[in-house]
Design an enzyme around this catalytic site. Structure first.
Site, PDB file in Angstrom:
ATOM      1  CG  HIS A  64      -0.643   0.016   2.445  1.00  0.00           C
ATOM      2  ND1 HIS A  64      -0.284   1.203   3.217  1.00  0.00           N
ATOM      3  CD2 HIS A  64      -0.327  -1.034   3.445  1.00  0.00           C
ATOM      4  CE1 HIS A  64      -0.136   1.199   4.253  1.00  0.00           C
ATOM      5  NE2 HIS A  64       0.173  -0.395   4.726  1.00  0.00           N
ATOM      6  CG  ASP A 166       2.106   0.548   7.986  1.00  0.00           C
ATOM      7  OD1 ASP A 166       1.768   0.058   6.810  1.00  0.00           O
ATOM      8  OD2 ASP A 166       1.341   0.693   8.784  1.00  0.00           O
ATOM      9  CD  GLU A 196      -3.268  -1.671   5.168  1.00  0.00           C
ATOM     10  OE1 GLU A 196      -3.227  -2.560   5.747  1.00  0.00           O
ATOM     11  OE2 GLU A 196      -2.974  -0.495   5.674  1.00  0.00           O
ATOM     12  CD  GLU A 197      -1.990   2.158   7.527  1.00  0.00           C
ATOM     13  OE1 GLU A 197      -2.711   1.744   8.416  1.00  0.00           O
ATOM     14  OE2 GLU A 197      -0.575   1.709   7.426  1.00  0.00           O
ATOM     15  CG  ASP A 219       1.456  -3.926   5.120  1.00  0.00           C
ATOM     16  OD1 ASP A 219       2.268  -2.742   5.589  1.00  0.00           O
ATOM     17  OD2 ASP A 219       0.221  -3.469   5.267  1.00  0.00           O
TER      18      ASP A 219
HETATM   19 CO    CO Z   1      -0.382   0.645   8.870  1.00  0.00          CO
HETATM   20 ZN    ZN Z   2       0.710  -1.252   6.513  1.00  0.00          ZN
END
Ligand code: CO
Ligand code: ZN
Length: 332
Positions: A64, A166, A196-197, A219
């Protein structure tokens, strides 16, 4: 493998990219990979989908592009900003941090007077951009604007420390694998996902479109190697982690076996990851249509969702090596 392009990693980490606003990162990644793929496009939700054609099974990789952020909800008369979270924002981690908006405005996070640190919550915090009043603040920010943690990414000879690892680190590993891989019979989709978050939204729509036979997300994952951490058998420096489960999925035995076998065959260190919280894009991918056998190559990361997430270079390098082998070989 040629040496890692750490300038590229730094550039990826330095780009503003909160959920729903991933265009800049997508632009940089597209530039980096378009010569290495057969098809590339950005879909309506902002996913960057790149295909390296093959006659075999369709494999979707997902990393992501978005990062967590703070969204302005209210500007008071003195020019202080109240905010809500975009993704998993912790009040303790956010206090006293620097933040940056899309237009480059930089602020810091202050707190109301608290009787006890236990009273700390996001609604006790505010963003101070140094404005003297509401009108001055409104020249720089608007309700709904999003800022992200701000710090210069640090890379030394052992580690990377930055916000946004991340999951820019997952994107980076996918880019490097694409540049370093040999020929493959697999029909490969390198998908750089959006949102994604906030609930794996980009992975949902892109997996529907790609309709893969197999899914592998890249990830970050937590570790158990810091003082009095929650016990967990994942450490920095012990290699990429093969996910067994998290709260969004149970990895499919086929994918798990493929990852472990390729690691063993190629002398790449690896570890097994049982995460008792969280999820990844594979949580969405494996539930697509009639179901997609899926797994996750996880990068061990300390201090997740902070301004100082930490990853070891050796783990990045071994993750690239493992991903190259995963995509070059067929899943049996
Ligand atoms: Co995250
Ligand atoms: Zn992530």
């Amino acid at each position: 493998m040629k040496t890692m392009d750490l300038e590229l990693l730094k550039a990826l980490l330095s780009i503003y990219s909160p959920s729903g606003n991933e265009m800049r990162v997508a632009g940089l990644i597209k530039e980096q990979i378009e010569d290495y793929v057969d098809e590339i496009h950005i879909d309506p939700l902002g996913n960057l989908i790149a295909r390296k054609k093959g006659n075999g099974k369709r494999i979707m990789l997902a990393g992501h592009m978005d990062q967590i952020g703070l969204m302005v909800t209210f500007i008071d008369d003195k020019g202080f900003l109240r905010f809500t979270n975009v993704g998993g924002i912790s009040p303790a981690i956010t206090l006293s941090q620097r933040v940056i908006f899309e237009n480059g405005t930089i602020g810091v996070i202050g707190s109301e007077k608290l009787d006890s640190i236990k009273d700390l919550s996001l609604d006790k915090l505010f963003i101070d951009i140094g404005a003297s009043n509401k009108a001055e603040a409104e020249e720089l920010v608007t309700i709904g604007d999003v800022c992200v943690y701000h710090s210069e990414p640090l890379i030394d000879d052992k580690k990377v420390v930055s916000q946004g690892l991340d999951d820019r680190i997952g994107c980076y590993i996918m880019i490097e694998a694409l540049k370093n891989m040999g020929s493959s019979n697999n029909d490969l989709y390198f998908v750089f996902t959006s949102q994604e978050e906030v609930g794996v939204r980009g992975a949902k729509t892109s997996a529907y479109a790609v309709d893969p036979d197999y899914g592998i997300a890249l990830d970050v994952t937590a570790t158990g190697d810091t003082p009095k951490a929650k016990p967990m058998a994942v450490s920095l420096g012990a290699g990429p982690a093969v996910k067994i489960r998290d709260n969004s999925m149970l990895s499919h035995p086929k994918i798990k076996t493929h990852m472990i076998e390729q690691a063993k065959k190629n002398n790449i260190p690896y570890q097994l990851e049982v995460l008792e919280f969280g999820g990844t894009d594979s949580g969405a991918i494996h539930l697509t249509k009639a179901g997609v056998p899926s797994g996750v190559l996880s990068i061990p990361t300390r201090y997740l969702h902070s301004n100082c997430e930490m990853v070891f270079l050796s783990d990045i390098e071994n993750s690239i090596k493992l991903l190259v082998k995963l995509v070059e070989n067929e899943i049996e």
